[in-house]
Design an enzyme around this catalytic site. Sequence first.
Site, PDB file in Angstrom:
ATOM      1  NE  ARG A 172       5.049  -4.575  -6.475  1.00 17.31           N
ATOM      2  CZ  ARG A 172       4.479  -3.377  -6.552  1.00 17.31           C
ATOM      3  NH1 ARG A 172       3.882  -2.994  -7.663  1.00 17.31           N
ATOM      4  NH2 ARG A 172       4.556  -2.551  -5.546  1.00 17.31           N
ATOM      5  CB  SER A 242       5.357  -5.108  -0.557  1.00 15.25           C
ATOM      6  OG  SER A 242       5.072  -3.748  -0.476  1.00 15.25           O
ATOM      7  CD  GLU A 338       6.487  -7.729  -4.348  1.00  8.73           C
ATOM      8  OE1 GLU A 338       7.243  -7.643  -5.318  1.00  8.73           O
ATOM      9  OE2 GLU A 338       6.694  -7.151  -3.267  1.00  8.73           O
TER      10      GLU A 338
HETATM   11  N1  EPU Z   1      -2.487   0.359   6.082  1.00  8.03           N
HETATM   12  C1  EPU Z   1      -2.962  -0.085   7.294  1.00  8.03           C
HETATM   13  N2  EPU Z   1      -2.100  -0.102   8.348  1.00  8.03           N
HETATM   14  C2  EPU Z   1      -0.823   0.321   8.247  1.00  8.03           C
HETATM   15  C3  EPU Z   1      -0.329   0.773   7.001  1.00  8.03           C
HETATM   16  C4  EPU Z   1      -1.199   0.779   5.923  1.00  8.03           C
HETATM   17  O1  EPU Z   1      -4.125  -0.438   7.432  1.00  8.03           O
HETATM   18  O2  EPU Z   1      -0.115   0.281   9.241  1.00  8.03           O
HETATM   19  C5  EPU Z   1      -3.426   0.385   4.940  1.00  8.03           C
HETATM   20  C6  EPU Z   1      -4.008   1.774   4.782  1.00  8.03           C
HETATM   21  O3  EPU Z   1      -5.376   1.648   4.507  1.00  8.03           O
HETATM   22  C7  EPU Z   1      -3.284   2.315   3.587  1.00  8.03           C
HETATM   23  C8  EPU Z   1      -3.083   1.056   2.771  1.00  8.03           C
HETATM   24  O4  EPU Z   1      -2.769   0.075   3.752  1.00  8.03           O
HETATM   25  O5  EPU Z   1      -4.033   3.269   2.898  1.00  8.03           O
HETATM   26  C9  EPU Z   1      -2.029   1.141   1.719  1.00  8.03           C
HETATM   27  O6  EPU Z   1      -0.752   1.385   2.294  1.00  8.03           O
HETATM   28  P1  EPU Z   1       0.447   1.994   1.416  1.00  8.03           P
HETATM   29  O7  EPU Z   1       0.031   3.260   0.784  1.00  8.03           O
HETATM   30  O8  EPU Z   1       1.682   2.006   2.245  1.00  8.03           O
HETATM   31  O9  EPU Z   1       0.614   0.980   0.202  1.00  8.03           O
HETATM   32  P2  EPU Z   1       0.585  -0.610   0.075  1.00  8.03           P
HETATM   33  O10 EPU Z   1      -0.584  -0.965  -0.771  1.00  8.03           O
HETATM   34  O11 EPU Z   1       0.648  -1.255   1.407  1.00  8.03           O
HETATM   35  C10 EPU Z   1       1.922  -0.631  -2.159  1.00  8.03           C
HETATM   36  C11 EPU Z   1       3.112  -1.337  -2.744  1.00  8.03           C
HETATM   37  C12 EPU Z   1       4.390  -0.702  -2.245  1.00  8.03           C
HETATM   38  C13 EPU Z   1       4.391   0.763  -2.641  1.00  8.03           C
HETATM   39  C14 EPU Z   1       3.155   1.423  -1.986  1.00  8.03           C
HETATM   40  C15 EPU Z   1       3.023   2.885  -2.346  1.00  8.03           C
HETATM   41  C16 EPU Z   1       2.437  -3.661  -3.152  1.00  8.03           C
HETATM   42  C17 EPU Z   1       2.585  -5.085  -2.730  1.00  8.03           C
HETATM   43  N3  EPU Z   1       3.082  -2.752  -2.413  1.00  8.03           N
HETATM   44  O12 EPU Z   1       1.930  -0.881  -0.750  1.00  8.03           O
HETATM   45  O13 EPU Z   1       5.478  -1.328  -2.927  1.00  8.03           O
HETATM   46  O14 EPU Z   1       5.571   1.431  -2.213  1.00  8.03           O
HETATM   47  O15 EPU Z   1       1.964   0.736  -2.452  1.00  8.03           O
HETATM   48  O16 EPU Z   1       2.474   3.025  -3.600  1.00  8.03           O
HETATM   49  O17 EPU Z   1       1.746  -3.393  -4.132  1.00  8.03           O
HETATM   50  C18 EPU Z   1       7.060  -3.115  -2.768  1.00  8.03           C
HETATM   51  O18 EPU Z   1       6.479  -3.631  -3.717  1.00  8.03           O
HETATM   52  O19 EPU Z   1       8.063  -3.655  -2.241  1.00  8.03           O
HETATM   53  C19 EPU Z   1       6.544  -1.867  -2.221  1.00  8.03           C
HETATM   54  C20 EPU Z   1       7.052  -1.302  -1.122  1.00  8.03           C
END
Ligand code: EPU
Length: 342
Positions: A172, A242, A338
Amino acid sequence: MKPINPEMDYYRQFQLKNYNSFKTEALAKIFCQPNTIEELRQCLKDHSNEKKLVIGSGCNLFFTKDFDGLVIHPDIKGVRLISDEEEEDEDIFIEVNASEDWDEFVAYCVERGFVGLENLSLIPGTVGAAPIQNIGAYGAEVKDVIREVVAVDMETGETISFSNAECEFAYRNSIFKRTEKYLVISVVFHLKRTFVYTPKYFDLNKELEEIAEPTIQDVRDAVIRIRQRKLPDEKVLPNAGSFFKNPYITQKQTDKILIKYPDLPAYLQKDGLIKTSAAFLIDKSGYKGKRIGDIGTYPNQPLIIVNYGSTDGNDIIRFMKEVQHAVKGTFDVELEPEVRIF
Ligand code: EPU
């Protein structure tokens, strides 16, 4: 070619509420919307002493105060296929101007069978913003398919072409986000014709498990379904995706957290640090779906802060600090925004 408009419209005390997806109110001292690179250069020349801010679609920033300078909202569009579409070359090079809508461009590529952007479907924003924060989702990052970024140095007006390495891409982050000195005018992508689905991301694999050999259209459709389930539509519930970056923590910190939370997502990086999930930390700190006044975390994905009706960015800051404080208190981990805050 369109002639340079010698009397380009400059707006004074311009309301930015519709230029940030959080819908915070702030006034720009000066605002302009150049339609060509010539107009853009003119605009930079006319305001060489002003502080500058470039807004694409405003999906990753919000305001806490008025902006005492020039806000540039470029409207420079166009797509140029460098490779010959008729030829069946494996490598495809395509140059896209910065103001094109990101997801429309992804759809354009998927329809033509150009491989490389499908995992990045439905990310809000413009093409020009993609390299700035090196957008990423479902195991892909845009840096992996960028050949070159063309930008204007806002101090000198000079056009500079950055090779992939010169963009200094990181999670990012890029030279464009770090310096805030350049205005991206176009991006050259290096895409491929051959596609073989490689499982990289749990949620996406699960969504595709019934399909033996997914096509790029299947991948795009699956990504769209997951995003629509998990992420709020900024047009309905203002947000900027995010809010925090996923933090990198030490092995020692990880081991300590794992004792109490054995399901902590933890991904070992090349440098020995562990990338963990900000959503998990926020969730376990009791902030999933929590709302204070007009600001809260989204119930389906607590990494997203949503605005239920405030016009004051300082309300978002107060809520942000509370989430950071809670995560620090529970896990001794610092969450870094972010989203860009002005
Ligand atoms: N999780 C929880 N509780 C929840 C939701 C998620 O504990 O209610 C945990 C779970 O363990 C899950 C993990 O969070 O496996 C990861 O969640 P998710 O797959 O939604 O991905 P993220 O790491 O939270 C990142 C990016 C997103 C992108 C998703 C999908 C960043 C800051 N964010 O989110 O990007 O869409 O992966 O690949 O790296 C953005 O940058 O605006 C964005 C939405």
